[in-house]
Write a protein that holds these residues in place. Sequence first.
Motif, PDB file in Angstrom:
ATOM      1  N   ALA A  17       1.115  -1.112   0.048  1.00  0.00           N
ATOM      2  CA  ALA A  17      -0.096  -0.428  -0.258  1.00  0.00           C
ATOM      3  C   ALA A  17       1.027   1.653  -0.251  1.00  0.00           C
ATOM      4  O   ALA A  17       0.688   2.034  -0.782  1.00  0.00           O
ATOM      5  CB  ALA A  17      -0.951   0.036   1.252  1.00  0.00           C
ATOM      6  N   MET A  18       2.382   1.356   1.074  1.00  0.00           N
ATOM      7  CA  MET A  18       2.900   2.803   0.693  1.00  0.00           C
ATOM      8  C   MET A  18       3.148   2.763   0.039  1.00  0.00           C
ATOM      9  O   MET A  18       4.207   3.667  -0.533  1.00  0.00           O
ATOM     10  CB  MET A  18       3.444   2.556   1.724  1.00  0.00           C
ATOM     11  CG  MET A  18       3.548   2.542   3.423  1.00  0.00           C
ATOM     12  SD  MET A  18       4.626   2.459   4.337  1.00  0.00           S
ATOM     13  CE  MET A  18       5.455   4.054   4.534  1.00  0.00           C
ATOM     14  N   THR A  19       4.477   1.408  -1.263  1.00  0.00           N
ATOM     15  CA  THR A  19       5.204   1.216  -2.655  1.00  0.00           C
ATOM     16  C   THR A  19       3.540   2.126  -3.857  1.00  0.00           C
ATOM     17  O   THR A  19       3.849   3.113  -3.959  1.00  0.00           O
ATOM     18  CB  THR A  19       5.247   0.145  -2.797  1.00  0.00           C
ATOM     19  OG1 THR A  19       6.065  -0.292  -2.193  1.00  0.00           O
ATOM     20  CG2 THR A  19       5.718   0.328  -3.890  1.00  0.00           C
ATOM     21  N   VAL A  20       2.058   1.611  -3.389  1.00  0.00           N
ATOM     22  CA  VAL A  20       1.893   2.423  -5.263  1.00  0.00           C
ATOM     23  C   VAL A  20       1.329   4.313  -3.778  1.00  0.00           C
ATOM     24  O   VAL A  20       1.633   4.601  -4.729  1.00  0.00           O
ATOM     25  CB  VAL A  20       0.031   1.600  -4.392  1.00  0.00           C
ATOM     26  CG1 VAL A  20      -1.010   2.630  -4.924  1.00  0.00           C
ATOM     27  CG2 VAL A  20       0.662  -0.055  -5.073  1.00  0.00           C
ATOM     28  N   LEU A  21       0.874   4.392  -3.036  1.00  0.00           N
ATOM     29  CA  LEU A  21       1.207   5.588  -2.342  1.00  0.00           C
ATOM     30  C   LEU A  21       1.975   6.497  -3.490  1.00  0.00           C
ATOM     31  O   LEU A  21       1.756   7.560  -3.549  1.00  0.00           O
ATOM     32  CB  LEU A  21       1.008   6.167  -1.503  1.00  0.00           C
ATOM     33  CG  LEU A  21      -0.499   5.128  -0.812  1.00  0.00           C
ATOM     34  CD1 LEU A  21       0.103   5.443   0.549  1.00  0.00           C
ATOM     35  CD2 LEU A  21      -1.735   6.201  -0.742  1.00  0.00           C
ATOM     36  N   CYS A  22       3.553   5.864  -3.179  1.00  0.00           N
ATOM     37  CA  CYS A  22       4.652   6.864  -2.813  1.00  0.00           C
ATOM     38  C   CYS A  22       4.676   5.805  -4.892  1.00  0.00           C
ATOM     39  O   CYS A  22       5.020   7.643  -5.592  1.00  0.00           O
ATOM     40  CB  CYS A  22       5.711   6.110  -2.913  1.00  0.00           C
ATOM     41  SG  CYS A  22       5.992   6.374  -1.054  1.00  0.00           S
ATOM     42  N   ALA A  23       4.249   5.279  -5.358  1.00  0.00           N
ATOM     43  CA  ALA A  23       4.878   5.000  -7.114  1.00  0.00           C
ATOM     44  C   ALA A  23       4.311   6.685  -7.435  1.00  0.00           C
ATOM     45  O   ALA A  23       4.291   6.899  -8.585  1.00  0.00           O
ATOM     46  CB  ALA A  23       4.084   4.256  -7.339  1.00  0.00           C
ATOM     47  N   VAL A  24       3.062   7.139  -7.107  1.00  0.00           N
ATOM     48  CA  VAL A  24       2.920   8.117  -7.830  1.00  0.00           C
ATOM     49  C   VAL A  24       3.483   8.767  -8.111  1.00  0.00           C
ATOM     50  O   VAL A  24       2.753   9.931  -9.572  1.00  0.00           O
ATOM     51  CB  VAL A  24       1.046   8.386  -6.889  1.00  0.00           C
ATOM     52  CG1 VAL A  24       0.220   9.737  -8.070  1.00  0.00           C
ATOM     53  CG2 VAL A  24      -0.026   7.534  -7.053  1.00  0.00           C
ATOM     54  N   ALA A  25       3.740   9.528  -7.233  1.00  0.00           N
ATOM     55  CA  ALA A  25       4.821  11.240  -7.792  1.00  0.00           C
ATOM     56  C   ALA A  25       6.453  10.319  -7.144  1.00  0.00           C
ATOM     57  O   ALA A  25       7.524  11.556  -7.504  1.00  0.00           O
ATOM     58  CB  ALA A  25       4.584  11.574  -6.785  1.00  0.00           C
ATOM     59  N   TYR A  26       7.406   9.062  -7.700  1.00  0.00           N
ATOM     60  CA  TYR A  26       8.034   8.883  -6.956  1.00  0.00           C
ATOM     61  C   TYR A  26       9.060   7.311  -7.814  1.00  0.00           C
ATOM     62  O   TYR A  26       7.665   6.636  -7.339  1.00  0.00           O
ATOM     63  CB  TYR A  26       8.052   8.879  -5.992  1.00  0.00           C
ATOM     64  CG  TYR A  26       9.435   8.753  -5.802  1.00  0.00           C
ATOM     65  CD1 TYR A  26      11.172  10.188  -5.571  1.00  0.00           C
ATOM     66  CD2 TYR A  26      10.153   7.886  -4.575  1.00  0.00           C
ATOM     67  CE1 TYR A  26      12.357   9.336  -4.857  1.00  0.00           C
ATOM     68  CE2 TYR A  26      11.820   7.274  -4.265  1.00  0.00           C
ATOM     69  CZ  TYR A  26      13.032   8.500  -4.661  1.00  0.00           C
ATOM     70  OH  TYR A  26      14.298   8.434  -4.776  1.00  0.00           O
ATOM     71  N   ASP A  27       9.678   7.577  -8.430  1.00  0.00           N
ATOM     72  CA  ASP A  27      10.058   6.398  -8.712  1.00  0.00           C
ATOM     73  C   ASP A  27      12.089   6.239  -8.347  1.00  0.00           C
ATOM     74  O   ASP A  27      12.716   7.031  -8.659  1.00  0.00           O
ATOM     75  CB  ASP A  27      10.225   6.524 -10.489  1.00  0.00           C
ATOM     76  CG  ASP A  27      11.316   5.399 -11.236  1.00  0.00           C
ATOM     77  OD1 ASP A  27      11.230   4.698 -10.262  1.00  0.00           O
ATOM     78  OD2 ASP A  27      10.416   5.063 -12.314  1.00  0.00           O
ATOM     79  N   PRO A  28      11.398   5.495  -7.853  1.00  0.00           N
ATOM     80  CA  PRO A  28      12.958   4.997  -6.692  1.00  0.00           C
ATOM     81  C   PRO A  28      14.055   4.945  -7.446  1.00  0.00           C
ATOM     82  O   PRO A  28      15.168   4.959  -6.954  1.00  0.00           O
ATOM     83  CB  PRO A  28      12.866   3.602  -5.658  1.00  0.00           C
ATOM     84  CG  PRO A  28      11.853   3.173  -6.577  1.00  0.00           C
ATOM     85  CD  PRO A  28      10.698   4.346  -6.962  1.00  0.00           C
ATOM     86  N   LEU A  29      14.014   4.392  -8.860  1.00  0.00           N
ATOM     87  CA  LEU A  29      15.238   3.666 -10.060  1.00  0.00           C
ATOM     88  C   LEU A  29      15.739   5.574 -11.065  1.00  0.00           C
ATOM     89  O   LEU A  29      16.531   4.984 -11.554  1.00  0.00           O
ATOM     90  CB  LEU A  29      14.581   2.508 -10.338  1.00  0.00           C
ATOM     91  CG  LEU A  29      14.397   0.821  -9.341  1.00  0.00           C
ATOM     92  CD1 LEU A  29      14.600   0.152 -10.455  1.00  0.00           C
ATOM     93  CD2 LEU A  29      15.498   1.009  -9.183  1.00  0.00           C
ATOM     94  N   ASP A  30      14.592   6.041 -10.485  1.00  0.00           N
ATOM     95  CA  ASP A  30      14.847   7.469 -11.569  1.00  0.00           C
ATOM     96  C   ASP A  30      14.330   8.334 -11.187  1.00  0.00           C
ATOM     97  O   ASP A  30      13.317   9.084 -10.954  1.00  0.00           O
ATOM     98  CB  ASP A  30      14.526   7.022 -12.888  1.00  0.00           C
ATOM     99  CG  ASP A  30      14.641   7.913 -14.192  1.00  0.00           C
ATOM    100  OD1 ASP A  30      15.904   8.410 -13.535  1.00  0.00           O
ATOM    101  OD2 ASP A  30      13.733   8.316 -14.812  1.00  0.00           O
ATOM    102  N   PRO A  31      14.147   8.799  -9.180  1.00  0.00           N
ATOM    103  CA  PRO A  31      14.629  10.428  -9.030  1.00  0.00           C
ATOM    104  C   PRO A  31      13.765  11.054  -9.891  1.00  0.00           C
ATOM    105  O   PRO A  31      13.205  11.978  -8.347  1.00  0.00           O
ATOM    106  CB  PRO A  31      15.063  10.287  -7.591  1.00  0.00           C
ATOM    107  CG  PRO A  31      16.427   9.234  -8.589  1.00  0.00           C
ATOM    108  CD  PRO A  31      15.870   8.465  -8.898  1.00  0.00           C
TER     109      PRO A  31
END
Length: 438
Positions: A17-31
């Motif tokens: 769930a937290m990953t989904v929320l952060c995925a909306v605005a942030y890509d950890p492999l291409d910040p």
Amino acid sequence: MELDKLKFSIVLTVFCAMTVLCAVAYDPLDPNGSINIKWDILSWTPDGYVAVVSMNNFQMYRQIMSPGWTLGWTWAKKEVIWSMVGAQATDQGDCSNFKGNIPHCCKRNPTVIDLLPGVPKTQQYSDCCKGGVLASWGQDPKAAVSSFQLSVGLSGTSNTTVALPQNFFLLGPGPGYTCSAATIVSPSVFFSSDGQRKTQAMMTWTVTCSYSQMLVSKNPSCCVSLSSFYNSKITPCPSCSCGCQNNENTSCVMSNSRISSVVEASTSMLECTSHMCPIRVHWHVKANYKEYWRVKITVTNFNYRKNFTQWTLVAQHPNLNNVTRVYSFLYKSFTLFNTINDTAMFYGNKNKNDMLLEAGQNGNVQSEILFGKDMSRYTLEHGWGFPSRIYFNGDECIMPPPDSYPFLPNSAPFSPTASSTPAIFLILILLALRCSLF
């Protein structure tokens, strides 16, 4: 045992769930990945201005494929576009109030697309006319730029009377991008071809468009399967990774020798599979040597109506910091946050395998990778030889559950409850901190 499983399920659910929320605005492999749009006013005209609009794709591994980008906005006043070079508005709108000189577009919310290659030189502008295709910055920075010129009327003729356009949107080629409001920045500076003279724009504003996989589709677009030389078991893509065959919203066609005629008569594009993904990435641990080990990657297209041009594949694995040779793909290493070197992008050689053809006999690309061993951490136990993440064309693929990975003979399969729970709690803490920053 049941309590441990319950704890693991709760932790995994919260993590997802937290990953989904952060995925909306942030890509950890291409910040820092985004598409930046810059609007430079070069000169004033009697009723407006002439401007150059440029798009830079600063995303390391996410490109825009054919049929290309679409850019739109809403005028703040009653502006019109008198003319365009290097692009065109898709709809002229109602220009009945104009006599003699008719504008190129009178719509309050114009939609603009790139021109196709081969248009007359009088219609071309620098970095234009590629059919809207934008390479990723990691593949080819020169091909990651697109621009066009437009003459705007009824807009104001000074920095104080010009109003910035609003409600920018970008399709690439479908949904997925969210654009910021236009922001006035310092005027752009230009140099003459000989470098002896410097000029600057009259006014400059920028717009930043960020990508979210969730805006594209509620279903993922790719999945990962695994195998190894030390175990005859093949771990397939998880069932229903991208949808299910019996879902009323999902249709497919069976693979057989008459598939072409079936596809022509059907609106469906995908081959019927247990995972129902357009793309499958297979990671095979092929061999183990004294100082090296070898992996084979195969990307298969299950879409009968779509070729993937300038495709990209991103993998995350701790041994990607020591790649000895990549045999058929091109390769570029990424260093995340200036310290972590466990991510790499693979893509095809131009005019050889940079196009992944539609589903069928030739609908796949493959390469082998030779890794150098770091004996202080190299192991084939607990699924270490398999990637932690795979992205295809910028979208994250569904991985099989860790306890289904092929394991070494005479060893117990990987236990997510025993091995992953502490790590997941640590990841949750780091993810929560990161989410609070973005």
